[in-house]
Enzyme design. Structure first.
Site, PDB file in Angstrom:
ATOM      1  N   ASP A  49      23.791 -21.991  43.460  1.00  0.00           N
ATOM      2  CA  ASP A  49      22.860 -21.247  42.383  1.00  0.00           C
ATOM      3  C   ASP A  49      22.420 -19.839  43.398  1.00  0.00           C
ATOM      4  O   ASP A  49      21.541 -19.116  42.749  1.00  0.00           O
ATOM      5  CB  ASP A  49      21.642 -21.974  42.311  1.00  0.00           C
ATOM      6  N   SER A  50      23.109 -19.628  44.429  1.00  0.00           N
ATOM      7  CA  SER A  50      22.750 -18.084  45.245  1.00  0.00           C
ATOM      8  C   SER A  50      23.338 -17.180  44.284  1.00  0.00           C
ATOM      9  O   SER A  50      23.116 -16.152  44.381  1.00  0.00           O
ATOM     10  CB  SER A  50      23.610 -18.189  46.394  1.00  0.00           C
ATOM     11  N   ASP A  88      26.279 -26.302  41.511  1.00  0.00           N
ATOM     12  CA  ASP A  88      24.664 -26.515  41.936  1.00  0.00           C
ATOM     13  C   ASP A  88      23.946 -26.851  40.501  1.00  0.00           C
ATOM     14  O   ASP A  88      24.069 -26.106  39.692  1.00  0.00           O
ATOM     15  CB  ASP A  88      24.383 -25.238  42.523  1.00  0.00           C
ATOM     16  N   LYS A 118      25.885 -30.334  43.121  1.00  0.00           N
ATOM     17  CA  LYS A 118      25.240 -30.363  44.215  1.00  0.00           C
ATOM     18  C   LYS A 118      23.550 -30.304  43.829  1.00  0.00           C
ATOM     19  O   LYS A 118      23.231 -29.502  42.890  1.00  0.00           O
ATOM     20  CB  LYS A 118      25.498 -29.177  45.224  1.00  0.00           C
ATOM     21  N   GLU A 120      19.292 -30.135  45.632  1.00  0.00           N
ATOM     22  CA  GLU A 120      18.691 -30.127  47.028  1.00  0.00           C
ATOM     23  C   GLU A 120      17.512 -31.067  46.949  1.00  0.00           C
ATOM     24  O   GLU A 120      17.038 -31.681  46.101  1.00  0.00           O
ATOM     25  CB  GLU A 120      17.828 -28.479  46.964  1.00  0.00           C
ATOM     26  N   GLU A 187      21.422 -26.836  55.839  1.00  0.00           N
ATOM     27  CA  GLU A 187      21.364 -25.590  55.961  1.00  0.00           C
ATOM     28  C   GLU A 187      20.210 -25.187  57.001  1.00  0.00           C
ATOM     29  O   GLU A 187      19.064 -25.764  56.927  1.00  0.00           O
ATOM     30  CB  GLU A 187      20.954 -25.182  54.654  1.00  0.00           C
TER      31      GLU A 187
HETATM   32  O1  KIV Z   1      23.593 -21.707  46.310  1.00  0.00           O
HETATM   33  C1  KIV Z   1      24.612 -21.961  47.434  1.00  0.00           C
HETATM   34  O2  KIV Z   1      25.494 -20.797  47.632  1.00  0.00           O
HETATM   35  C2  KIV Z   1      24.345 -22.934  48.476  1.00  0.00           C
HETATM   36  C3  KIV Z   1      25.083 -22.477  49.531  1.00  0.00           C
HETATM   37  C4  KIV Z   1      24.643 -21.489  50.423  1.00  0.00           C
HETATM   38  C5  KIV Z   1      25.146 -23.681  50.554  1.00  0.00           C
HETATM   39  O3  KIV Z   1      23.564 -23.553  48.192  1.00  0.00           O
END
Ligand code: KIV
Length: 272
Positions: A49-50, A88, A118, A120, A187
């Site tokens: 989600d970056s 994510d 994924k 968090e 992280e």
């Molecule tokens: O959103 C993302 O790219 C991440 C990674 C940096 C681990 O969660």
């Protein structure tokens, strides 16, 4: 008869089996083209989600929606055939209840065909992880600095500098491992803490700004390529793609203004 894919894509089970072995290479990708470049060189492609910050210019990942993740997850799946693709779950799509988490994870799996999701959170998300895994959703967890919690954390700074604060992070790692996560991103925590977590749990740890002792490492592709305007201090740049793009655009603009573009060999031959 259904067509069989010619290459076998890695699964969450393959990644789990890499605990303590050859370090796992993971990178983010958000587009078909970058997925093509990463595919097969990294065991895991994370549609992180970056993308909200990298592609859309948001200050944080909080505004990212499920629809954005599904769209980019589909793009990455079209560009890859070997790596495990993990998508994510964005902020607000899984925290409310086990059912909400399962429903949205199922949408991601069905609509993108990716191999895992994924989310968090540590101990407080363990029951949700267990609920999802028992129902067929492979889950990668994410502990330490969790960017979706920026509004309660206050900043993106590293955590766990004081040994006295380590217990919470170790407990988080144990909880997600026991709940059935197949791996966990760790992280921005102190180096010896990440090493200790890696030592103490049975699933692979994927470090980012953590420790070389982790079972694998992940970076945001644009950060390590030198394409992002701002990168965290721990990121090593393996390229200067931003400078190369800028130079190419300057060269093009110079030729257009000098009327030397298109050159004869670069025009369409209408007769041909
Ligand atoms: O959103 C993302 O790219 C991440 C990674 C940096 C681990 O969660």
């Amino acid at each position: 008869m259904p067509l069989q894919p010619t290459t076998k894509r890695l699964t969450s089970v393959d990644i789990a089996s890499m605990k303590g072995g050859t370090p796992i290479v993971a990178l983010t990708a958000y587009h078909t083209q970058t997925a093509r470049l990463v595919d097969g060189l990294a065991e895991i492609i994370l549609v992180g989600d970056s993308l909200g910050m990298v592609m859309h210019g948001f200050e944080t990942t909080v505004p990212v929606t499920l629809e954005m993740m599904i769209l980019q997850g589909q793009a990455v799946m079209r560009g890859s055939a070997r790596s495990l693709v993990v998508v994510d779950m964005p902020f607000g799509s899984y925290e409310e209840s086990h059912e909400q988490a399962f429903r949205n994870a199922a949408r991601i799996l069905k609509e993108t065909h990716c191999g895992a999701i994924k989310l968090e959170g540590g101990a407080h998300m363990a029951a949700t992880i267990e609920f999802m895994v028992r129902r067929g959703v492979p889950v990668m967890a994410h502990i330490g600095m969790t960017p979706q919690s920026i509004n309660t954390l206050g900043s993106f700074k590293a955590l766990g500098r004081e040994e006295a604060s380590w217990k919470r992070f170790v407990d988080d790692a144990r909880a997600v491992a026991e709940a059935g996560a197949f791996s966990v991103v760790v992280e921005a925590v102190a180096e010896p803490l990440a090493a200790k977590i890696t030592d103490e749990i049975a699933i692979p740890t994927i470090g980012i700004g953590a420790s070389a002792a982790c079972d694998g490492q992940i970076l945001v592709l644009e950060d390590m390529l030198g394409l992002s305007a701002r990168v965290p201090k721990f990121v090593k740049k393996y390229g200067a793609i931003g400078d190369q793009i800028r130079q190419a655009i300057e060269d093009y603009a110079t030729e257009v203004r000098a009327r030397t573009f298109p050159a004869k060999e670069h025009t369409y031959d209408m007769k041909g």
